[in-house]
Design an enzyme around this catalytic site. Structure first.
Site, mmCIF file in Angstrom:
data_model
loop_
_atom_site.group_PDB
_atom_site.id
_atom_site.type_symbol
_atom_site.label_atom_id
_atom_site.label_comp_id
_atom_site.label_asym_id
_atom_site.label_seq_id
_atom_site.Cartn_x
_atom_site.Cartn_y
_atom_site.Cartn_z
ATOM 1 N N CYS A 42 35.906 22.404 -55.640
ATOM 2 C CA CYS A 42 35.009 22.742 -54.536
ATOM 3 C C CYS A 42 34.832 24.261 -54.451
ATOM 4 C CB CYS A 42 35.588 22.215 -53.219
ATOM 5 S SG CYS A 42 34.510 22.514 -51.796
ATOM 6 N N ASP A 44 34.854 25.972 -51.870
ATOM 7 C CA ASP A 44 35.615 26.478 -50.725
ATOM 8 C C ASP A 44 36.487 27.689 -51.110
ATOM 9 O OD1 ASP A 44 37.723 26.690 -48.654
ATOM 10 O OD2 ASP A 44 36.836 24.824 -47.897
ATOM 11 N N ARG A 46 39.049 28.764 -49.914
ATOM 12 C CA ARG A 46 40.497 28.556 -49.782
ATOM 13 C C ARG A 46 41.095 27.785 -50.948
ATOM 14 N NH1 ARG A 46 39.721 25.658 -44.168
ATOM 15 N NH2 ARG A 46 38.036 24.829 -45.441
ATOM 16 N N HIS A 98 39.789 18.646 -52.193
ATOM 17 C CA HIS A 98 40.781 19.123 -51.224
ATOM 18 C C HIS A 98 40.587 18.429 -49.885
ATOM 19 C CE1 HIS A 98 38.147 21.967 -48.877
ATOM 20 N NE2 HIS A 98 37.403 21.807 -49.944
ATOM 21 N N CYS A 101 37.793 19.064 -46.536
ATOM 22 C CA CYS A 101 36.611 19.619 -47.206
ATOM 23 C C CYS A 101 35.400 19.613 -46.262
ATOM 24 C CB CYS A 101 36.301 18.802 -48.461
ATOM 25 S SG CYS A 101 34.872 19.423 -49.360
HETATM 26 CO CO CO Z 1 35.388 21.570 -49.980
#
Ligand code: CO
Length: 209
Positions: A42, A44, A46, A98, A101
């Site tokens: 992803c 993301d 993080r 994750h 998400c």
């Molecule tokens: Co995500």
């Protein structure tokens, strides 16, 4: 460099530290890349792929998009898979989702978000395929968690059914596709036990879930 100077300073510092521990690091790496793994994760911020598994530059070939989705009409993702498998000869493709998400959370609500809803339609499809299993759960949190996991498994299935992976297996190549999920809360990776190493296994992964 007019307004993001601090980033260039951080970069110099990072390069200096690596050179300190291995003076030839960049010289060696600039000649060729031989990554062992393809990571599909992803976007993301993080979930920084190489950092969470402690890998240095050169080890991981990476493709990231919102909610780690693999679609058979996405030329970008397919080109990454083809290059990784056919040119770099990687032996492992890791689909890593994750928990928590945002893309999956957004796909679960019924509000309008504009363009991204087209992308998230793929997650809504995953929900639809497994609706009975998801709706049987009581809390929204449990449903969200399960959909994050099922999305990874569904994308592993999609990777396995690309013409690229099918061709690799047909020609006897050693190639495994893995489904993992990362927890933002403790930084720990979990294996979803859907490792696929051949055509027959690929058709069975969704039955088991
Ligand atoms: Co995500």
């Amino acid at each position: 460099m007019r307004i993001l100077k601090h980033i260039f300073e951080k970069n110099k510092e990072w390069a200096r530290k690596i050179k300190e521990s291995d003076p030839n690091f960049f010289a060696k790496l600039s000649k060729e890349q031989k990554p062992e793994y393809l990571w599909i994760g992803c976007s993301d911020s993080r979930v920084p792929a190489d950092k969470i598994i402690g890998m240095m530059p050169g080890k991981l070939f990476v493709h990231r998009n919102i909610a780690n989705v693999v679609i058979h009409t996405d030329l970008n993702c397919l080109s990454v898979i083809q290059y990784a498998v056919e040119v770099l000869k990687i032996k492992h493709i890791i689909v890593c989702g994750h928990y928590g998400c945002g893309g999956i959370k957004t796909a679960m609500d019924n509000r309008e978000h504009g363009l991204i809803d087209n992308w998230l339609q793929n997650i809504k499809d995953v929900y639809r395929y497994h609706q009975a299993q998801i709706d049987a759960l009581k809390s929204e949190k449990e449903k969200f968690t399960l959909l994050c996991e099922l999305n990874v498994i569904e994308q592993v299935y999609n990777v396995c059914h690309t013409t690229i992976v099918q061709k690799a297996w047909r020609s006897g190549r050693e190639l495994a596709v893995h489904g993992w999920i990362y927890s933002l809360e403790d930084g720990i990776l979990k294996d979803l036990n859907v490792c696929v190493t051949g055509k027959e296994e690929a058709s069975k992964i969704l039955e088991a879930k």
